[in-house]
Design a protein around this motif. Structure first.
Motif: not given
Length: 584
Positions: A279-283, A311-315, A348-352, A357-361
């Motif tokens: 969640a740290y990286f998602t934020l 909203r990525e956990i790794s690049p 949407f609803a990213l992270g447990m 949420y994010t507009f990126f695809a």
């Protein structure tokens, strides 16, 4: 004569020749034998013949192009050259060369078998009926609550890996009668292929279906694979891509791509928003440094802004989230990958535990191992579909679109009007290729009752004027998208073999609907109910995951709907899938 075939759909060929009366030859696979034939005919690629015909490798027959609307179309692909040319533009063949070609086609058709087998809940700033937009629609859209995913089967004009499926007998596990549902026990379980990750708080695998769906990829293999991807808030942090792989004699689970293991970055658990969690990286962004990093004591982070933070956990690798109806398969024609690609239109609803949420695809090409990050859209919502003619990804509530070739978002200013009001969990969208229209169906949260019908709208493909049109019906409309106990329990998909829309809902769980759309979509539509029978009918399933979306999808090679209920077997393991026969 032995004919060798290699399965490489990137080398598909279409050639046109004039053999006396003229016909078009479709080469579904490039082989030494077919290459020899084509090379003897000269440089013919990109031409078409007058009064042509189409070689259908599925039915092993020649059909006149006039019978196919002049397009030279079959399940094996689409002729992309001009419909007609002067006979002078096509080289003449000698009688010997004509005979050689015809003999080659007969041998090829007879003996060349392929040898290869927003959610915006706690922690979010949007309300339940808000529209996430920027110059787009202000009608009822929104990015709120929790929900799942649909799938676009991809371009039906580029049949890819399943193009010559008719050369093989159907696998023994496929139902034999239209309407029959067969429960298939896979050779392994999804648990068997799960990546080894930190053990704490990842969440159960059944929860990847929470408000999430999937997409059937007809290009991934001979018979196709059904992708599952989801999870997110209050579900699971597992953002891996899983698939049910249909093979010649059996069905199995496979891990398409496992989520990154961040233990080397100090991540030892997944739940919570602390520095040692996903969640740290998602934020804060995948390139963020830990707050106590001695090389960067101030830390670095992206703003908590959905238009700036992917909203990525790794690049490049997106966090787990509810995928709703936002997963689509992109055909080889538009993805540049012979196995197609998976498009996650938004997040949407990213992270447990945090729910962002994010507009990126993000796009995942199936010949690769990781995602590509695509630029943010100007408007997002939880239902999407693919315009297979023009290579565009669309949201019903926006006039803009994503260009599938470049991956870029094309902003079209102006609002949309006419869409029926619908709750975010209950939104489904699809593209009807024959009619060249987009379709949307939904229900509001107050309408989540088994006895209430779903509400439908449509609008033309191509340039979008923002106007949506309500559908009228000759009889009763299809049932509700939801049930009295759960939202998002339905799916809508285009069945290209029948040129009809297929609709399934747990509101009438032991049936599916085939929807006839008239030549003029302003005229009433007709929903035809087909009873489901057999050991796989949904009413017999044990505790299937509540949401459906793209985990019910169409696989043309199997002539069936594929359904992944994420239902637990008697042993508590997820090892069952369902096929429902649609076409003889």
């Amino acid at each position: 004569m032995q004919c060798y075939q290699q399965r490489n759909s990137a080398h598909r060929k279409v050639a046109a020749v004039d053999a006396g009366q003229g016909f078009i030859v479709h080469v579904a696979r490039r082989t030494p034998f077919t290459e020899a034939i084509m090379s003897s005919l000269g440089p013919l690629e990109g031409r078409s013949s007058w009064g042509g015909a189409w070689f259908d490798s599925e039915n092993r027959s020649l059909a006149r192009s006039e019978d196919l609307g002049g397009l030279g179309r079959s399940n094996t692909g689409t002729w992309r050259g001009p419909v007609r040319q002067s006979r002078r533009s096509v080289p003449k063949l000698s009688r010997v060369r004509r005979s050689t070609l015809i003999l080659g086609l007969v041998l090829w058709g007879a003996g060349c078998a392929d040898p290869s087998g927003s959610d915006v809940d706690a922690g979010s700033s949007l309300g339940d009926d808000a529209q996430v937009h920027d110059g787009g629609s202000t009608s009822d859209a929104g990015s709120t609550s929790d929900a799942g995913s649909t799938s676009d089967a991809g371009s039906t004009s580029d049949a890819g890996a399943t193009s010559d499926a008719g050369m093989r007998p159907l696998p023994p596990y496929v139902p034999t009668q239209v309407g029959e549902a067969r429960l298939i026990t896979t050779t392994n379980t999804i648990h068997d292929v799960r990546p080894t990750l930190p053990p704490d708080g990842l969440g159960g695998l059944r929860s990847i279906g929470d408000y999430s769906g999937g997409a059937a990829n007809r290009w991934a293999s001979y018979w196709g694979k059904h992708i599952v991807h989801g999870g997110g808030h209050a579900a699971t942090e597992d953002s891996s891509i899983y698939a049910v792989a249909y093979e010649d004699t059996a069905v199995s689970w496979e891990l398409v791509a496992g989520m990154p293991d961040l233990r080397e970055r100090g991540v030892w658990y997944n739940f919570g928003g602390g520095k040692n969690s996903y969640a740290y990286f998602t934020l804060h962004g995948a390139d963020s440094t830990m707050p106590d990093d001695p090389d960067n004591p101030a830390g670095w982070a992206l703003p908590d802004d959905p238009r700036q933070n992917p909203r990525e956990i790794s690049p490049g690798w997106p966090a787990a989230g509810h995928t709703y109806d936002t997963l689509s398969i992109i055909s080889p024609q538009w993805s540049g990958d012979p196995k197609g690609a998976l498009l996650r239109h938004a997040g949407f609803a990213l992270g447990m535990s945090i729910s962002r949420y994010t507009f990126f695809a993000h796009r995942f090409r199936f010949s690769g191992t990781t995602w590509d990050r695509l630029e943010p859209a100007s408007a997002i919502n939880q239902a999407t579909c693919i315009d297979t003619k023009r290579g565009r990804a669309k949201f019903p509530y926006s006039r803009g679109y994503r260009d599938l070739t470049t991956g870029n978002w094309v902003h079209v200013p102006g609002e949309t009007t006419g869409l029926p009001k619908g709750y975010v969990d209950n939104r489904l969208s699809e593209y009807h290729e024959q009619r060249d229209i987009f379709v949307f169906c939904t229900n509001t949260q107050e309408e989540t009752h088994d006895q209430l019908p779903s509400k439908w709208a449509w609008w033309p493909g191509g340039d979008d004027d923002g106007v949506r049109h309500l559908v009228t019906w000759t009889g009763a409309p299809p049932p509700n998208v939801a049930t009295s106990s759960e939202t998002g329990r339905a799916s809508v998909v285009y069945v290209d073999a029948l040129k009809q829309l297929g609709f399934f809902s747990f509101a009438d769980r032991d049936a599916y609907y085939l929807i006839d759309v008239p030549d003029d979509p302003r005229e009433p539509w007709t929903a035809n109910r087909v009873e489901i029978f057999g050991d796989g009918r949904p009413s017999l399933l044990v505790h299937p995951a509540g949401h459906v979306y793209g985990r019910w999808d169409w696989l043309p090679a199997l002539r069936s709907f594929s359904y992944i209920p994420l239902s637990e077997s008697a042993s508590g393991r997820i090892d069952q899938v369902v096929l429902v026969r649609v076409v003889e």
